[in-house]
Every structure is written in structure tokens, then in C-alpha cells.
Design a protein around this motif. Structure first.
Motif, PDB file in Angstrom:
ATOM      1  N   LYS A 107     -81.185   6.892 -30.317  1.00 12.92           N
ATOM      2  CA  LYS A 107     -80.114   7.789 -30.771  1.00 12.92           C
ATOM      3  C   LYS A 107     -78.775   7.072 -30.744  1.00 12.92           C
ATOM      4  N   GLY A 124     -78.916   6.252 -34.322  1.00 11.94           N
ATOM      5  CA  GLY A 124     -78.843   7.673 -34.647  1.00 11.94           C
ATOM      6  C   GLY A 124     -77.460   8.260 -34.471  1.00 11.94           C
ATOM      7  N   ARG A 175     -83.202   8.030 -26.217  1.00  8.40           N
ATOM      8  CA  ARG A 175     -81.747   7.989 -26.044  1.00  8.40           C
ATOM      9  C   ARG A 175     -81.189   6.687 -26.591  1.00  8.40           C
TER      10      ARG A 175
END
Length: 406
Positions: free
Chosen positions: A302, A306, A299
Motif C-alpha cells: 500500500k 498503492g 501495508r
């Protein structure tokens, strides 16, 4: 008990009297403590104990060097890998776990250095001090304690040795006349069975045998008298020898008791399995490893590198001319403050949690510790910085990838 020992000694003495001289000497040398000179093994025990203390100190000094070298190697290993680990491509809880191995090694290095110091300055000095207080060297060599025991044993054994010497002399005389009597008996038997020997010669041989027999009985009585005297003196001799021996045993008991405590102290310093600091190191390392969370790490990646990264998507924008206004300096400051308040109200309120420690390098930067929570008041800019505000009202910039949204 003393009666049994006296009987046993009487048997030994009598057995010695029936053995050849060379066998008796060998038996006295190898066997009983009660025989002259055999107390020397007990006397020598003091000097042996002094040397044993030297060996113990040297032994654990070498172990201390091993502990010091191990601590040094742990530190060198940790220092070598720290920059490589810090710059590795790992991130999040996995990176923290790897870093924890290095910090654990540093803490263990400190503990093993402490073990080294304890073995030398505490255990080694303790044995040396006790050794100095317990063993008193004489000017011309040896120790006062061993000399005192040797003198005590020699004094107690002197009358006994004198009686044994007298007994040995009586035994030798008795065996000598026994051999002489046996020779006379053999001649008498040979003469009786030989017709060539005259009657007068046979009578003479018989008289010689009778005289030898009488001499044997006379010497036997003397020998038995000396043996009885030795046996009668044995309890007193044993009591005096046991008194000195008990004193020696008490000194040895103190030595054994002290060295037992010294060994237990060494064991306590070496047994890191019961050291709470060592347990804390490995418990923390274990907890850090168990805290590796692939979902949290993914997470974070990301949101940092990301699709979760904040992006200003292209939009159609009209050109708006700027309006020039002539406001006073004071009005501009008030407007600027209002704009800041509006922006923090508009953008602020996003609660974030620090993933790592960060020390602000400039005055306009925030500092925080891993796990600390505060508010993000402005989104990330082109340089990867966000603006945040801590509970005390302190505002500043911080790296966007050092936090996660709560």
C-alpha cells in the motif's frame, strides 16, 4: 566343564565307532570342532575379515558418491531458481520465505559435501590404516595371523589325530572279527538244525565259532584299550586346542570392537538429524516461514505501490519572479548548509526500517542491512529515491521501496 566335554567327546568317539565308515566320515566333517581339520573354519575367519574390510570401505565410498551427487543437485537446483525467485512478483516476507528455501539448500549442500569427505578421508582411511596394521600379508599369499593359528591348531591336533587313526584301525579290526564270529554262529545254528550235517562236521563248526569268539574278545580288549587311551588324552588335547582358539577369539574380539567403532563413526556422519548445523538450517527456515505476515506485506504494498504513496496533489500556484542576488561564494555555501539543516529539521525525523539489504552503487547512496533503522530526511522523488541519514551522520539516497515507516 572339561569333564562334561570329555564325556561328550567319549560318546562321540564311541558313536563314531558304532557307525558305518561312510557315516562316521560325514559326521566328522560336518559336526565337531574337535575332529581333525575342522579348525580350518576358525583359521579362515582371518582372511574373511580382511575381505570384509575391503567390502566395508567400498560400500561407504559408494555412499559418499551418493552424498556428493545429492549436494551437487541441491546446488544446481538453488542456482537455477535464484534469479527466477529474485525477479518473481512476490514481495515482503513471502518473498523472503521463498528465498530462504534456496539459501537453506546451499547450506545443506555444503553439509552433505562434508559428509562425503568424512566418509572417504576419515572413515575409509581409518579402516584402511587399521587393516594394514592388523593383517600382515605373506610373500606367497595368505596372512601371517591365519598361518600362525593354523600351525598352532595342527600342532595341537597332531597327537589327537594319530590316536584317532589308531582307534579307527582298532574299531575296524573289532568289527571285522565280529562279522567273522557272527558268520560262525550262523553256520553253527544251521548245522544243528540240519540232520544232513555229520556230528564231526558240527563239532568242527562249533570249534570255529569258539575260536572266532575268543578272537573277538581279544580284539575287543585291544579296541577298548585304545579307546581308553584316547579318552585319557582328550583333556590335554582340549586344553591345547582351546588355548589356540582363545587366542583366535581375542583377535576376532578386537576386530569386532574396531568395526563397531568404525560403524558408529559412519553413523555419526550420516545421521544429520543430530547435526546442529542441519537443525540450525531448518530452524531458520521454519522461523522465516512463521514470520510471513500478510498485514505487513499488504501495508508495504500500500505504501510502496498503492494509496499510501506520497503524492503532490495539484494546487494553484502564483508565478513568483526569481530575485537575483549577488552573494559571495562563501555566503552561498553558508546559506546552502543552513537550507540543508532547515530541510532536514523540517522533513527529517521520520524513522524507517530497512526491508532488504542494499549496497549503495554510488558515493551519494546509503548502504544498509535488512532490519536496520535510520531517519528519512527527504520524501521520495520522481525516480523513487529518498534521502536518509544514519546514526553516524552519514547521509545519502536510497530506494524508497526498500524501507517501511516505523
Amino acid at each position: 566343564m572339561v569333564c562334561d566335554q570329555v564325556k561328550s567327546m567319549a560318546v562321540d568317539v564311541d558313536r563314531m565307532s558304532t557307525l558305518p565308515p561312510e557315516v562316521a566320515t560325514e559326521d566328522a566333517t560336518k559336526q565337531s570342532f574337535w575332529m581333525p581339520g575342522n579348525y580350518q573354519r576358525t583359521v579362515k575367519r582371518t582372511e574373511d575379515a580382511f575381505q570384509a574390510c575391503n567390502d566395508i570401505v567400498v560400500c561407504f565410498q559408494e555412499r559418499a558418491r551418493v552424498e556428493r551427487q545429492y549436494a551437487q543437485q541441491l546446488s544446481e537446483w538453488s542456482n537455477k531458481w535464484k534469479p527466477l525467485v529474485d525477479s518473481s512478483p512476490l514481495y515482503g516476507s513471502l518473498l523472503q520465505a521463498w528465498q530462504c528455501f534456496l539459501s537453506s539448500a546451499d547450506r545443506l549442500a555444503a553439509l552433505h559435501s562434508s559428509v562425503c569427505r568424512s566418509l572417504v578421508s576419515e572413515d575409509g582411511d581409518r579402516v584402511r590404516t587399521w587393516q594394514k596394521e592388523t593383517f600382515h600379508k605373506k610373500l606367497f599369499g595368505g596372512f601371517k595371523e591365519s598361518q600362525d593359528f593354523g600351525t598352532g591348531f595342527a600342532r595341537a591336533q597332531k597327537p589327537w589325530a594319530k590316536r584317532l587313526k589308531k582307534l579307527d584301525k582298532a574299531r575296524s579290526a573289532f568289527h571285522k572279527v565280529q562279522r567273522k564270529e557272527q558268520t560262525a554262529r550262523d553256520r553253527e545254528v544251521h548245522a544243528k538244525g540240519n540232520p544232513d550235517v555229520a556230528i564231526e562236521k558240527q563239532k568242527k563248526i562249533q570249534e570255529e565259532r569258539e575260536l572266532a569268539q575268543q578272537e573277538t574278545e581279544k580284539v575287543r580288549a585291544r579296541y577298548e584299550k585304545v579307546l581308553e587311551e584316547v579318552t585319557r588324552y582328550a583333556p590335554r588335547y582340549m586344553e591345547e586346542m582351546e588355548c589356540i582358539f582363545d587366542q583366535s577369539q581375542e583377535e576376532e574380539r578386537k576386530r569386532i570392537s574396531f568395526l563397531k567403532q568404525a560403524f558408529l563413526s559412519v553413523h555419526r556422519h550420516l545421521d544429520v538429524t543430530n547435526n546442529e548445523s542441519v537443525k540450525a538450517v531448518y530452524n531458520e527456515l521454519h522461523n522465516t516461514l512463521m514470520a510471513i505476515n500478510e498485514q505487513d506485506d499488504l501495508r508495504w504494498w500500500k505504501n510502496t505501490h498503492g494509496p499510501g504513496m506520497p503524492t503532490d496533489w495539484p494546487q494553484f500556484q502564483e508565478w513568483t519572479p526569481e530575485k537575483k542576488s549577488k552573494k559571495g561564494k562563501k555566503e552561498k555555501e553558508v546559506e546552502s548548509q543552513q537550507g540543508t539543516i532547515e530541510r532536514s529539521v523540517m522533513i527529517g525525523g521520520v524513522k524507517v526500517r530497512a526491508l532488504y539489504d542494499y549496497d549503495g552503487q554510488e558515493t551519494d547512496e546509503l548502504s544498509f542491512k535488512a532490519g536496520e533503522e535510520f531517519l528519512k530526511t527527504e520524501d521520495e522523488d520522481d525516480q523513487g529515491w529518498c534521502r536518509g541519514m544514519k546514526d553516524g551522520g552519514r547521509e545519502g539516497l536510497y530506494p524508497a521501496n526498500y524501507v517501511e515507516t516505523v
